[in-house]
Design an enzyme around this catalytic site. Structure first.
Site, mmCIF file in Angstrom:
data_model
loop_
_atom_site.group_PDB
_atom_site.id
_atom_site.type_symbol
_atom_site.label_atom_id
_atom_site.label_comp_id
_atom_site.label_asym_id
_atom_site.label_seq_id
_atom_site.Cartn_x
_atom_site.Cartn_y
_atom_site.Cartn_z
ATOM 1 N N TYR A 152 0.830 -1.207 0.000
ATOM 2 C CA TYR A 152 0.000 0.000 0.000
ATOM 3 C C TYR A 152 0.866 1.259 0.000
ATOM 4 O O TYR A 152 1.992 1.241 0.474
ATOM 5 C CB TYR A 152 -0.957 0.011 1.210
ATOM 6 C CG TYR A 152 -0.284 -0.082 2.559
ATOM 7 C CD1 TYR A 152 0.132 1.057 3.244
ATOM 8 C CD2 TYR A 152 -0.073 -1.322 3.171
ATOM 9 C CE1 TYR A 152 0.737 0.967 4.481
ATOM 10 C CE2 TYR A 152 0.526 -1.420 4.408
ATOM 11 C CZ TYR A 152 0.937 -0.270 5.053
ATOM 12 O OH TYR A 152 1.555 -0.363 6.281
ATOM 13 N N HIS A 165 3.592 -6.907 4.397
ATOM 14 C CA HIS A 165 4.165 -7.308 5.690
ATOM 15 C C HIS A 165 3.056 -7.653 6.669
ATOM 16 O O HIS A 165 1.908 -7.223 6.512
ATOM 17 C CB HIS A 165 5.042 -6.195 6.279
ATOM 18 C CG HIS A 165 4.280 -4.929 6.534
ATOM 19 N ND1 HIS A 165 4.089 -3.968 5.551
ATOM 20 C CD2 HIS A 165 3.632 -4.460 7.626
ATOM 21 C CE1 HIS A 165 3.371 -2.978 6.037
ATOM 22 N NE2 HIS A 165 3.069 -3.247 7.298
ATOM 23 N N HIS A 167 2.482 -7.471 10.882
ATOM 24 C CA HIS A 167 3.021 -6.998 12.159
ATOM 25 C C HIS A 167 2.974 -8.119 13.196
ATOM 26 O O HIS A 167 1.954 -8.814 13.299
ATOM 27 C CB HIS A 167 2.189 -5.829 12.684
ATOM 28 C CG HIS A 167 2.244 -4.603 11.818
ATOM 29 N ND1 HIS A 167 3.100 -3.558 12.047
ATOM 30 C CD2 HIS A 167 1.530 -4.273 10.705
ATOM 31 C CE1 HIS A 167 2.922 -2.619 11.124
ATOM 32 N NE2 HIS A 167 1.976 -3.023 10.299
#
Lengths: 248, 185
Positions: A152, A165, A167
């Protein structure tokens, strides 16, 4: 157990600080948000005492088995590539960290977070929240089923895009081991322009990238990625003497 | 076998998705006798309130004990007391309901002053920053605390919470004038 004896005879585990080559700096100029937030003064050294070598042992009652499957939290299934993300949580000696809470959060397949401040023009997915939790097993293993998050844009610089990714938040067993980080996917073409990835010292960047794991893919169901997470560990000879020569 | 430590990364702006617990701010059940609130703002280098940080706390119980097997005095649980709190700052400040900690051995034959270990996570911080909360009404204990004594005298005040009606208050200044003392663990 590996530890150090203080002059008053308390035997404590130890969690030595890794060298700078292994630590992401708190601030990094190319990541613009650090400019007004990262402390400017040098941190004061804090010798590890009881409060630092203990920590919350969370888990019991905090999660259900369903929390580890991000594709089953709504009536329908989320859009996107279904994946398994699994691995082990270890300490610096390579020992498993069992029974520890692992929390993850992520964008949906289109790279949109279910969060009020994320409003870039990519749709929310009514079937995806993007939150997962689990507890490592006795061998330190964790396993999530989710969808591959999208990249994004984020406005840090012209045409800035975050590589895909997930978290991760981990506690280990000591305040000193607390870790919040991000897991990346192999061969992401966006790494070169991402200052959050680029802030990681060069020799440590590969440690943030998962491995495609064909062995763990599921026929007719899901791809798989493997990622081991290493928290600070002792890395020390058991019962090594303290600075003042006091030996357990 | 030694393994290399996984590098940290920022929590980013969307931490609330992953790190929100309904009971996060309750290191102890609100209403517990002796419960106090620790509150304060997190401020950036321009003095602006940081509304997207998370503050986590970890501390001993009022007897200075931990419910943890690595405490060589033995783990001691206190019913209803978790010792750990986490609070977003989306209201403009953090707020953790807890019990005031007791004194904890310093490992050198003395006692530390009552203190709370604090982690601050936020967009713009690529790793957590670590600080401590001490208590202004513990002047005698504070004066002999080895950690406070290791901090330059003119900066100790950044670690000392002031009494309020329902507990204590301490702002955390990430940067700039009056920058909070942060610790390297």
């Amino acid at each position: 157990m590996t530890g150090m004896t203080t002059p008053s005879g308390l035997v404590l585990p130890r969690y030595p600080r890794p060298g700078a080559e292994a630590l992401t700096p708190v601030g990094f100029p190319d990541y613009r948000s650090t400019a007004s937030r990262a402390p400017l003064l040098a941190p004061v050294d804090l010798p590890q005492r009881l409060t630092e070598v203990t920590g919350p042992l969370l888990g019991e009652g905090r999660v259900t088995a369903a929390d580890a499957d991000l594709t089953r939290q709504h009536e329908g299934e989320p859009q996107g590539q279904r994946i398994i993300v699994h691995g082990r949580v270890l300490d610096g000696d390579g020992r498993p960290v069992p029974d520890t809470l692992v929390e993850i959060w992520q964008a949906n397949a289109g790279g949109r977070y279910r969060h009020v401040v994320d409003n870039w023009p990519s749709p929310l997915d009514p079937n995806f929240t993007g939150l997962g939790r689990t507890i490592t097993d006795g061998q330190g293993r964790y396993r999530f089923t989710t969808i591959k998050p999208g990249a994004y844009p984020w406005g840090n610089h012209h045409n800035a895009w975050r590589p895909a990714h997930i978290h991760f938040s981990l506690f280990g067993r000591a305040f000193t081991q607390r870790l919040v980080t991000q897991m990346y996917f192999p061969d992401d073409p966006l790494f070169f322009q991402d200052p959050i990835f680029g802030a990681i010292p060069g020799s440590a960047r590969h440690l943030a990238i998962s491995r495609f794991d064909y062995e763990q893919t599921q026929d007719n169901w899901a791809l798989a990625f493997s990622w081991d997470i290493v928290l600070r560990g002792s890395g020390q000879t058991p019962f090594e003497s303290d600075d003042d020569g006091d030996v357990a | 076998m030694s393994a290399r430590t996984t590098p940290s990364a920022t929590v980013g702006p969307y931490l609330a998705i992953g790190l929100t617990w309904d009971d996060g701010p309750s290191a102890v059940e609100p209403g517990t006798p002796g419960a106090i609130w620790l509150r304060g703002r997190v401020l950036d280098g321009a003095g602006e309130v940081v509304p997207d940080a998370m503050v986590e706390t970890w501390q001993a119980d009022p007897d200075g004990r931990f419910d943890h097997p690595d405490d060589p005095r033995g783990a001691r649980a206190r019913p209803g007391f978790r010792g750990f709190g986490r609070s977003h700052t989306d209201s403009g400040e953090y707020a953790v309901c807890t019990l005031k900690p007791g004194r904890v051995p310093d490992g050198e034959g003395g006692l530390q002053a009552p203190h709370v270990d604090v982690s601050v996570f936020a967009r713009g911080l690529l790793d957590r920053v670590v600080t401590r909360i001490y208590f202004a009404d513990e002047a005698e204990a504070n004066a002999e605390d080895p950690v406070l004594r290791s901090v330059p005298a003119d900066r100790r005040g950044t670690l000392i919470a002031q009494p309020t009606d329902d507990g204590y208050r301490l702002d955390i200044r990430l940067q700039g004038d009056g920058e909070t003392v942060f610790f390297a663990l």
